[in-house]
Design a protein around this motif. Structure first.
Motif, PDB file in Angstrom:
ATOM      1  N   PHE A   1       0.812  -1.214   0.000  1.00 38.03           N
ATOM      2  CA  PHE A   1       0.000   0.000   0.000  1.00 38.03           C
ATOM      3  C   PHE A   1       0.850   1.270   0.000  1.00 38.03           C
ATOM      4  O   PHE A   1       0.424   2.311  -0.492  1.00 38.03           O
ATOM      5  CB  PHE A   1      -0.946   0.006   1.204  1.00 38.03           C
ATOM      6  N   ASP A   2       2.050   1.190   0.553  1.00 36.35           N
ATOM      7  CA  ASP A   2       2.914   2.363   0.572  1.00 36.35           C
ATOM      8  C   ASP A   2       3.363   2.749  -0.827  1.00 36.35           C
ATOM      9  O   ASP A   2       3.564   3.924  -1.132  1.00 36.35           O
ATOM     10  CB  ASP A   2       4.140   2.093   1.451  1.00 36.35           C
ATOM     11  N   LEU A   3       3.496   1.757  -1.721  1.00 36.04           N
ATOM     12  CA  LEU A   3       3.979   2.020  -3.070  1.00 36.04           C
ATOM     13  C   LEU A   3       2.862   2.325  -4.062  1.00 36.04           C
ATOM     14  O   LEU A   3       3.119   2.878  -5.133  1.00 36.04           O
ATOM     15  CB  LEU A   3       4.773   0.808  -3.590  1.00 36.04           C
TER      16      LEU A   3
ATOM     17  N   ARG B   1      -7.744  -2.615  -7.707  1.00 38.15           N
ATOM     18  CA  ARG B   1      -8.669  -3.486  -6.981  1.00 38.15           C
ATOM     19  C   ARG B   1      -8.472  -3.348  -5.469  1.00 38.15           C
ATOM     20  O   ARG B   1      -9.443  -3.292  -4.709  1.00 38.15           O
ATOM     21  CB  ARG B   1      -8.475  -4.942  -7.393  1.00 38.15           C
ATOM     22  N   LEU B   2      -7.215  -3.290  -5.035  1.00 35.31           N
ATOM     23  CA  LEU B   2      -6.935  -3.144  -3.608  1.00 35.31           C
ATOM     24  C   LEU B   2      -7.501  -1.838  -3.057  1.00 35.31           C
ATOM     25  O   LEU B   2      -8.047  -1.798  -1.953  1.00 35.31           O
ATOM     26  CB  LEU B   2      -5.424  -3.206  -3.368  1.00 35.31           C
TER      27      LEU B   2
ATOM     28  N   ARG C   1      -9.012  -0.159   0.503  1.00 30.26           N
ATOM     29  CA  ARG C   1      -8.564   1.166   0.944  1.00 30.26           C
ATOM     30  C   ARG C   1      -9.305   2.271   0.184  1.00 30.26           C
ATOM     31  O   ARG C   1      -8.700   3.014  -0.588  1.00 30.26           O
ATOM     32  CB  ARG C   1      -7.054   1.295   0.731  1.00 30.26           C
ATOM     33  N   PRO C   2     -10.609   2.388   0.401  1.00 30.32           N
ATOM     34  CA  PRO C   2     -11.347   3.443  -0.301  1.00 30.32           C
ATOM     35  C   PRO C   2     -10.840   4.849   0.021  1.00 30.32           C
ATOM     36  O   PRO C   2     -11.104   5.791  -0.732  1.00 30.32           O
ATOM     37  CB  PRO C   2     -12.794   3.241   0.187  1.00 30.32           C
ATOM     38  N   ASP C   3     -10.089   4.982   1.138  1.00 25.75           N
ATOM     39  CA  ASP C   3      -9.516   6.278   1.474  1.00 25.75           C
ATOM     40  C   ASP C   3      -8.472   6.727   0.461  1.00 25.75           C
ATOM     41  O   ASP C   3      -8.089   7.899   0.424  1.00 25.75           O
ATOM     42  CB  ASP C   3      -8.888   6.245   2.863  1.00 25.75           C
ATOM     43  N   LEU C   4      -8.005   5.791  -0.377  1.00 32.03           N
ATOM     44  CA  LEU C   4      -7.019   6.124  -1.404  1.00 32.03           C
ATOM     45  C   LEU C   4      -7.649   6.376  -2.771  1.00 32.03           C
ATOM     46  O   LEU C   4      -6.936   6.504  -3.764  1.00 32.03           O
ATOM     47  CB  LEU C   4      -5.982   4.991  -1.521  1.00 32.03           C
TER      48      LEU C   4
ATOM     49  N   SER D   1      -8.072   9.366  -8.763  1.00 32.84           N
ATOM     50  CA  SER D   1      -8.509  10.599  -9.430  1.00 32.84           C
ATOM     51  C   SER D   1      -7.317  11.460  -9.802  1.00 32.84           C
ATOM     52  O   SER D   1      -7.271  12.053 -10.898  1.00 32.84           O
ATOM     53  CB  SER D   1      -9.457  11.380  -8.512  1.00 32.84           C
ATOM     54  N   ASP D   2      -6.335  11.529  -8.916  1.00 34.23           N
ATOM     55  CA  ASP D   2      -5.159  12.373  -9.142  1.00 34.23           C
ATOM     56  C   ASP D   2      -4.318  11.843 -10.297  1.00 34.23           C
ATOM     57  O   ASP D   2      -3.913  12.610 -11.177  1.00 34.23           O
ATOM     58  CB  ASP D   2      -4.332  12.451  -7.865  1.00 34.23           C
ATOM     59  N   VAL D   3      -4.045  10.529 -10.307  1.00 35.72           N
ATOM     60  CA  VAL D   3      -3.198   9.983 -11.381  1.00 35.72           C
ATOM     61  C   VAL D   3      -3.938  10.030 -12.716  1.00 35.72           C
ATOM     62  O   VAL D   3      -3.314  10.195 -13.772  1.00 35.72           O
ATOM     63  CB  VAL D   3      -2.726   8.545 -11.062  1.00 35.72           C
TER      64      VAL D   3
END
Length: 223
Positions: free
Chosen positions: A149-151, A179-180, A185-188, A193-195
């Motif tokens: 998740f960090d990457l 998918r993850l 992790r819906p908080d991500l 949207s940003d990418v």
């Protein structure tokens, strides 16, 4: 008998010298090399290329079989590039980038399992019209750690920049990250949207396609 003892003494002396060199060079490297970033976010927000100098590079190169130390120097070398627009620009960004790429490759030759270093290499090679090298390095980042998740945020950012419709394998790898995010992790979601907003035309199309196949409602918000 004396000849055998002499040869044995020579061999043991050489072994002692090698082991001493290994211990001293490793100690110096760990002393002078800056601490590695605890996460990718730490690298992009706090990186400081000023901590890298000729001595740092030399002690890292002198430490045998320590690809992790070379990786740390590569991250530090790339630090000032990450800070362009935030602080002073390095004297020669192109030279800084090439130095970081060389260090990252040297690190990976010793420690090819480091997903973060593969991602660093991909991000450094994400320049110019031909980004196939960055795409290949990004694949290795996925293959060495498919669920980190960090990457994920940086990895998807590079994907949206370098991906092409002619390379479906990379899309399949990125599908796992998306998918993850959508399932665990819906908080991500803001990362997606940003990418999408910053991606190339092919990158945007592929990100939309991957999201739409799993969450059509969210995909509709991207456009």
């Amino acid at each position: 008998m004396s000849t055998f003892q002499s040869r044995l003494r020579i061999v043991t002396t050489m072994i002692a010298v090698v082991l001493s060199w290994f211990a001293i060079s490793t100690f110096l490297a760990e002393t002078f090399i800056p601490k590695p970033p605890r996460s990718w976010r730490d690298f992009t927000s706090q990186a400081d290329g000023n901590t890298v100098g000729p001595l740092t590079e030399w002690v890292a190169s002198a430490a045998p079989l320590r690809g992790d130390l070379l990786s740390t120097v590569a991250f530090a070398q790339a630090g000032r590039l990450a800070q362009i627009g935030k602080t002073s620009v390095p004297p020669d960004p192109a030279a800084q980038r090439e130095a970081a790429i060389s260090l990252a490759k040297a690190s990976l030759s010793l420690a090819p399992y480091s997903s973060g270093t593969w991602l660093l290499l991909a991000s450094l090679q994400d320049v110019g019209p031909d980004r196939s090298a960055a795409a290949e390095a990004l694949k290795m980042s996925y293959l060495t750690s498919s669920a980190d998740f960090d990457l994920i945020p940086k990895r998807l950012g590079v994907f949206a920049s370098v991906a092409t419709k002619a390379d479906p394998d990379l899309g399949d790898l990125a599908r796992g990250d998306i998918r993850l995010i959508l399932t665990q992790r819906p908080d991500l979601k803001a990362t997606i949207s940003d990418v999408y907003a910053k991606g190339s035309s092919d990158g945007k199309a592929l990100v939309f396609e991957l999201v739409n196949s799993q969450d059509p409602a969210f995909a509709a918000t991207l456009q």
